[in-house]
Design an enzyme around this catalytic site. Structure first.
Site, short mmCIF file in Angstrom:
data_model
loop_
_atom_site.label_atom_id
_atom_site.label_comp_id
_atom_site.label_asym_id
_atom_site.label_seq_id
_atom_site.Cartn_x
_atom_site.Cartn_y
_atom_site.Cartn_z
N SER A 259 0.82 -1.21 0.00
CA SER A 259 0.00 0.00 0.00
C SER A 259 0.86 1.26 0.00
CB SER A 259 -0.91 0.02 1.23
OG SER A 259 -1.55 -1.23 1.38
N1 SAH Z 1 -0.71 -5.01 4.09
C1 SAH Z 1 0.05 -5.34 2.91
C2 SAH Z 1 -0.65 -5.03 1.61
C3 SAH Z 1 -1.88 -5.84 1.44
S1 SAH Z 1 -2.39 -6.15 -0.21
C4 SAH Z 1 1.43 -4.70 2.95
O1 SAH Z 1 1.74 -3.98 3.91
O2 SAH Z 1 2.24 -4.95 2.04
C5 SAH Z 1 -3.77 -7.18 0.21
C6 SAH Z 1 -3.40 -8.58 0.63
O3 SAH Z 1 -4.61 -9.20 1.07
C7 SAH Z 1 -2.87 -9.44 -0.51
O4 SAH Z 1 -1.59 -9.91 -0.19
C8 SAH Z 1 -3.89 -10.58 -0.61
O5 SAH Z 1 -3.30 -11.83 -0.90
C9 SAH Z 1 -4.51 -10.58 0.77
N2 SAH Z 1 -5.84 -11.17 0.86
C10 SAH Z 1 -6.91 -11.03 0.05
N3 SAH Z 1 -7.96 -11.75 0.50
C11 SAH Z 1 -7.55 -12.37 1.65
C12 SAH Z 1 -8.16 -13.25 2.58
N4 SAH Z 1 -9.43 -13.66 2.46
N5 SAH Z 1 -7.43 -13.69 3.63
C13 SAH Z 1 -6.13 -13.30 3.78
N6 SAH Z 1 -5.50 -12.47 2.94
C14 SAH Z 1 -6.19 -12.01 1.88
#
Ligand code: SAH
Length: 216
Positions: free
Chosen positions: A62
């Site tokens: 992000s």
């Molecule tokens: N917080 C992260 C960025 C998140 S991007 C950072 O600091 O880099 C969103 C993430 O959510 C992705 O890696 C994706 O794989 C995950 N995601 C999506 N749906 C999900 C679910 N149901 N359970 C766990 N992770 C999930």
């Protein structure tokens, strides 16, 4: 740190402040957490720009100002146990680890959780537990949590996560259909557990919260 690095870091912090990240503890946590360690390859030289960047498995790390504003809205206290859903690169979890007693972070992509775990070990962040799975169900065995941060957009705040908030606990979650405007929502569980209060914070754009596990 080279003089160039020091200048970049100062600009990074200035940028965060100008976008509304004013909490001293959050700024400190972001100052000590090197975003470059969470961004690979040819994007590494953009690590201190205020923009989202691609990571493995088609996901994104992000935008730093959004990370800062979400962390600030969460109001993490030093004794808190925090759950993050959506580990991604691990950057957000590393910041939470500076502010909380213990952080659990879960992602559905094993490639990402493995990489994040290696980064936390290299950075000697020993208060983060990384799990692979569908985070929409939370972690009933490790909960309830003081704070929950969801970093992928849900259609509604997931019910199991609401139930894993302690009374007085706070969850921050982007809500909305993917690819349309999403809102960052702050949900507070009332101290007498009689219900939840909702505040809409700002428009955001996150990758969607997906069901189940990917085929890898
Ligand atoms: N917080 C992260 C960025 C998140 S991007 C950072 O600091 O880099 C969103 C993430 O959510 C992705 O890696 C994706 O794989 C995950 N995601 C999506 N749906 C999900 C679910 N149901 N359970 C766990 N992770 C999930």
């Amino acid at each position: 740190m080279t003089p160039e690095d020091a200048t970049r870091k100062m600009q990074f912090l200035f940028q965060l402040r100008s976008k509304g990240v004013t909490d001293a503890r959050v700024l400190k946590a972001m100052e000590v957490t090197d975003r470059g360690a969470f961004v690979k390859g040819h994007f590494a030289d953009r690590a201190y720009d205020d923009m989202p960047l691609p990571i493995a498995s088609g996901q994104t790390i992000s935008q730093p100002s959004v990370v800062g504003l979400m962390t600030q809205a969460l109001g993490v206290q030093p004794r808190d146990t925090v759950l993050e859903v959506g580990t991604g690169s691990g950057y957000q979890a590393a910041i939470l680890a500076q502010l909380a007693r213990r952080v659990y972070t879960i992602d559905r992509h094993r490639i990402l959780t493995r990489e994040a775990e290696a980064r936390f070990a290299a950075l000697r962040l020993s208060n983060i537990t990384v799990l692979t799975g569908d985070g929409s169900f939370g972690l009933p065995d490790q909960g309830p949590f003081d704070r929950i941060l969801v970093t992928a957009a849900a259609e509604d705040p997931p019910g199991p996560l609401l139930l894993q908030l302690k009374p007085g606990g706070v969850m921050v979650v982007p809500v909305g259909q993917s690819d349309t405007v999403q809102s960052l929502i702050k949900v507070t569980r009332r101290s007498d557990a009689s219900g939840f209060d909702y505040d809409e914070l700002m428009p955001v754009r996150f990758v969607p919260l997906m069901d189940g596990l990917p085929r890898e």
